[in-house]
Scaffold this active site. Sequence first.
Site: not given
Ligand code: CP
Ligand code: NVA
Length: 303
Positions: A101, A128, A263, A290
């Site tokens: 990430r 994502h 999400c 997920r």
């Molecule tokens: N939707 C999602 O990716 O959640 P997190 O940022 O909590 O992993």
């Molecule tokens: N668009 C958001 C998604 C989090 C799951 C971010 O990047 O923070």
Amino acid sequence: MKKDLISIADLTTKEINEIIDVAAKLKEKPFAKKGLFWDKTLALLFQKPSNRTRISLEVAMTHLGGHTMYLSPREIEMGAREPVKDVARVISRYVDVIVARVFYHQDVVDLAKYSDVPVINGLSDLAHPCQALADLMTIKEKFKNLKKAVVSYIGDGNNVLNSLMVVCAKTGVRIKIGTPKGYEPDAEMLKIAMSVAKKNKSSVELYNDPKEAAKGADVVYTDVWVSMGQEDEREKRLKDFRAYQVNDELLSKANKNAIIMHCLPAHRGEEISDCIDGKNSVVFDQAENRMHVAKAVLLRALS
Ligand code: CP
Ligand code: NVA
């Protein structure tokens, strides 16, 4: 060839459908072969916080019999303590699969380039993919015939939307997108999505009027207005997005009983009202999915 998952655009429609089918089967019967990945280790290399991505992958790996190592930004300091390419070359000598990430999409691309083991994008500023696969799985659970479903995404043209619109395009789902001017999805991803959608006799449509975008929708989807890494823009964004909240008024433009997707994490009172807690919200099914998708993605990477 190793099975990275960096962007939905890298997957064929067949591969997307296979992942969703495996995830759906594992949802019915959660355990694959007992202890399958007893000698496998997953590294979670995270530069940003996470609830769903981290936990779903850790639990998925546990169910598949493998081990997980969570590496927070403090442990590795990727790009600061040592370059991304060295991190990739070192970690891939120890573990069997990496989920990263990152702030900059290029970092996950470089990790994959220099790693000998598969790399999965657990969210970057551009994409994502794990989320989009779970989104598609959730939509498919509600609408058996994907080609008849109309998805409307209202809000910021961010990482979540970039992946959602490509997964929709690849599977023939029509998507209507409502963003303020200047907040449209990534231009290159949009080009890919539009051309793929055309081949699949579907469409990716852009609107600046949220009501127009929500009209006739079976699914109304939104995400935060301020993504991780954009905290400095918060004040401006809250102003620019004010008219784009998903609430009962906007939902009245969609089809009756349209489902609500997000999400998560959600900010009630910003991009969405309390309608997220109503009967048409499927956000927790989406979050659960997920984990099933995580298993399918790990099986693809490690088998
Ligand atoms: N939707 C999602 O990716 O959640 P997190 O940022 O909590 O992993
Ligand atoms: N668009 C958001 C998604 C989090 C799951 C971010 O990047 O923070």
